[in-house]
Design an enzyme around this catalytic site. Structure first.
Site, PDB file in Angstrom:
ATOM      1  N   TYR A 140     -38.856 -23.522  -9.456  1.00 34.08           N
ATOM      2  CA  TYR A 140     -38.789 -24.332 -10.676  1.00 34.08           C
ATOM      3  C   TYR A 140     -38.401 -25.779 -10.389  1.00 34.08           C
ATOM      4  O   TYR A 140     -38.626 -26.664 -11.210  1.00 34.08           O
ATOM      5  CB  TYR A 140     -37.791 -23.737 -11.678  1.00 34.08           C
ATOM      6  CG  TYR A 140     -38.246 -22.420 -12.299  1.00 34.08           C
ATOM      7  CD1 TYR A 140     -39.514 -21.917 -12.047  1.00 34.08           C
ATOM      8  CD2 TYR A 140     -37.425 -21.703 -13.134  1.00 34.08           C
ATOM      9  CE1 TYR A 140     -39.928 -20.723 -12.589  1.00 34.08           C
ATOM     10  CE2 TYR A 140     -37.832 -20.500 -13.695  1.00 34.08           C
ATOM     11  CZ  TYR A 140     -39.089 -20.014 -13.418  1.00 34.08           C
ATOM     12  OH  TYR A 140     -39.504 -18.833 -13.968  1.00 34.08           O
ATOM     13  N   LYS A 190     -39.439 -11.235  -1.769  1.00 35.46           N
ATOM     14  CA  LYS A 190     -40.832 -10.877  -1.471  1.00 35.46           C
ATOM     15  C   LYS A 190     -41.035 -11.185   0.021  1.00 35.46           C
ATOM     16  O   LYS A 190     -41.934 -11.925   0.423  1.00 35.46           O
ATOM     17  CB  LYS A 190     -41.759 -11.712  -2.383  1.00 35.46           C
ATOM     18  CG  LYS A 190     -43.208 -11.303  -2.383  1.00 35.46           C
ATOM     19  CD  LYS A 190     -43.498  -9.963  -3.013  1.00 35.46           C
ATOM     20  CE  LYS A 190     -44.959  -9.600  -2.833  1.00 35.46           C
ATOM     21  NZ  LYS A 190     -45.254  -8.195  -3.154  1.00 35.46           N
ATOM     22  N   ASP A 222     -41.935  -6.718  -6.668  1.00 34.00           N
ATOM     23  CA  ASP A 222     -42.883  -5.885  -7.426  1.00 34.00           C
ATOM     24  C   ASP A 222     -42.321  -4.478  -7.602  1.00 34.00           C
ATOM     25  O   ASP A 222     -42.405  -3.872  -8.670  1.00 34.00           O
ATOM     26  CB  ASP A 222     -44.274  -5.873  -6.769  1.00 34.00           C
ATOM     27  CG  ASP A 222     -44.218  -5.761  -5.252  1.00 34.00           C
ATOM     28  OD1 ASP A 222     -43.124  -5.915  -4.667  1.00 34.00           O
ATOM     29  OD2 ASP A 222     -45.270  -5.522  -4.638  1.00 34.00           O
ATOM     30  N   ASP A 246     -35.685 -14.840 -13.498  1.00 27.98           N
ATOM     31  CA  ASP A 246     -36.109 -15.158 -14.853  1.00 27.98           C
ATOM     32  C   ASP A 246     -36.809 -13.933 -15.455  1.00 27.98           C
ATOM     33  O   ASP A 246     -36.513 -13.481 -16.572  1.00 27.98           O
ATOM     34  CB  ASP A 246     -37.071 -16.365 -14.787  1.00 27.98           C
ATOM     35  CG  ASP A 246     -37.368 -16.939 -16.156  1.00 27.98           C
ATOM     36  OD1 ASP A 246     -36.851 -16.414 -17.151  1.00 27.98           O
ATOM     37  OD2 ASP A 246     -38.144 -17.916 -16.228  1.00 27.98           O
ATOM     38  N   ASP A 250     -35.008 -10.683 -18.027  1.00 30.56           N
ATOM     39  CA  ASP A 250     -35.573 -10.389 -19.348  1.00 30.56           C
ATOM     40  C   ASP A 250     -36.045  -8.938 -19.431  1.00 30.56           C
ATOM     41  O   ASP A 250     -35.883  -8.281 -20.458  1.00 30.56           O
ATOM     42  CB  ASP A 250     -36.763 -11.320 -19.649  1.00 30.56           C
ATOM     43  CG  ASP A 250     -36.322 -12.542 -20.448  1.00 30.56           C
ATOM     44  OD1 ASP A 250     -35.093 -12.734 -20.604  1.00 30.56           O
ATOM     45  OD2 ASP A 250     -37.195 -13.297 -20.910  1.00 30.56           O
TER      46      ASP A 250
END
Ligand code: NAD
Length: 355
Positions: A140, A190, A222, A246, A250
């Site tokens: 980000y 990852k 994943d 992020d 959620d």
């Protein structure tokens, strides 16, 4: 202990008022003195001062030991200059306080298991996950980034970069959080594809040497996304970067099914931590005494635990919330069959009675 309180907009003032009453009673019961100073943020600050984060608010937050926030925003300010939208106040204060770690517990109270989106046999095993997300680095904010055009084709790009110091400090926060819970930490990355993740993993393993009492494992993002819905009971604390965090925070939150129940904390190295419910200002029910104050009350419990090391006091608040739910009290957002529908004030009062 000095606390800067920013009620904000919409239901913010209603839920914060209940939270502060709980704090006051905890102070009386345990002999602590909490000094509360109010400050403006969001739409209400725009109305009074012309900006969503006035200088005096920043000053008040910086001179406090912890910051409590209600919520910001609402339709009244939807069409103003984007540079001074209420949400800017929130991003601004996180930046001013250099809050690089976001702690989001997603716990399902057994009393609310019918609200959970997962199958009963999965819910039966319990859900109590804390996602620790890196908040100020990663893709980000990484440079270079931008958009361009080459050979008549448009492209966009971002850079996912983590420096050793950034990984070390977020890993430390996560190990400390695990220590306060069930002493299990899952680092999500990852590393099978991304170089940045391989460095992340290496450094998390190095930091783990200082926490031999915390069990560390690693998971690809994943797989973590799948495991969160397949068997969330396997997780205690998850630590991950900005982008993965992020999404996973959620995901963890939504499976519990009740946005009005979830607290959060953002912390940095030395500045005061910021504690807030994860929901917004709920303008559709603002001023109607319908809001669920429990996410705010649980945010105060987090504040006591993480900013002031008052574990026992935090647990008292959490138990009082559980007792209140066990007694069948429900605000509209968590109402179920057989529940006793109450308003924001009555819910706050019931928690105090159960303290
Ligand atoms: P929201 O979280 O405010 O509301 C979503 C839905 O959940 C609404 O139906 C609302 O009534 C309900 N809800 C939320 N909190 C509740 C509570 N405590 N008790 C009972 N019901 C509750 O999200 P939204 O509608 O997308 O956004 C409304 C405003 O809030 C927008 O201006 C948005 O920008 C802002 N917002 C602020 C924050 C924050 O301050 N941290 C976070 C998200 C959204």
């Amino acid at each position: 202990m000095k606390i800067c309180v920013m009620p904000g907009d919409g239901i913010g003032p209603e839920i914060v008022a209940q939270g502060l009453k709980v704090l006051e009673v905890v102070g009386e019961k345990f002999g602590h003195k909490f000094e509360v100073e109010e400050a403006l943020i969001g739409g209400v600050a725009i109305d009074e001062k012309g900006v969503p984060l006035p200088d005096e608010t920043v000053k008040a937050c910086k001179s406090a030991d912890a910051v409590l926030l209600g919520a910001v925003g609402g339709p009244k300010w939807d069409n103003i200059d984007p540079a001074i939208r209420p949400e800017r106040g929130l991003l601004g204060i996180r930046k001013e306080l250099a809050l690089f770690a976001n702690l989001r517990p997603a716990a399902l109270f057994p009393q609310l298991k019918d609200a959970c989106f997962l199958r009963p046999d999965i819910v039966e095993k319990g859900i109590d996950v804390m996602v620790v997300r890196e908040l100020t680095g990663g893709i980000y904010f990484g440079e270079p980034k931008g958009e361009g055009e080459e050979n008549g084709e448009r492209y966009g790009y971002n850079t996912m970069i983590y420096r050793e110091s950034e990984i070390r400090r977020i890993a430390k926060i996560a190990f400390e959080a695990a220590r306060k819970r069930n002493k299990r930490l899952c680092s999500v990355d990852k590393a099978n594809v991304l170089d940045v993740s391989r460095v992340w993993r290496e450094i998390v393993i190095e930091v783990s040497k200082d926490y031999p009492d915390v069990e560390l494992n690693h998971m690809y993002v994943d797989n973590a996304a799948m495991q969160l819905v397949r068997d969330p009971s396997q997780f205690d604390v998850i630590v991950t970067g900005n982008l993965f965090g992020d999404i996973l925070s959620d995901e963890a939150a939504v499976i519990t099914g009740s946005i009005g129940m979830l607290p959060s904390a953002s912390v940095g190295a030395s500045n005061p931590g910021l504690f807030e419910p994860i929901h917004g200002s709920a303008p559709d029910i603002a001023g109607e005494d319908k809001a669920n104050p429990l996410a705010t009350i649980l945010s105060i419990a987090m504040m006591l635990r993480y900013s002031f090391d008052l574990d026992k006091e935090a647990s008292y608040i959490e138990s009082a919330v559980e007792k209140t739910l066990s007694a069948g009290l429900r605000t509209g957002d968590i109402m179920d069959e057989g529940g006793n529908l109450v308003g924001c004030k009555a819910m706050g009062e019931a928690v105090i009675k159960n303290l």
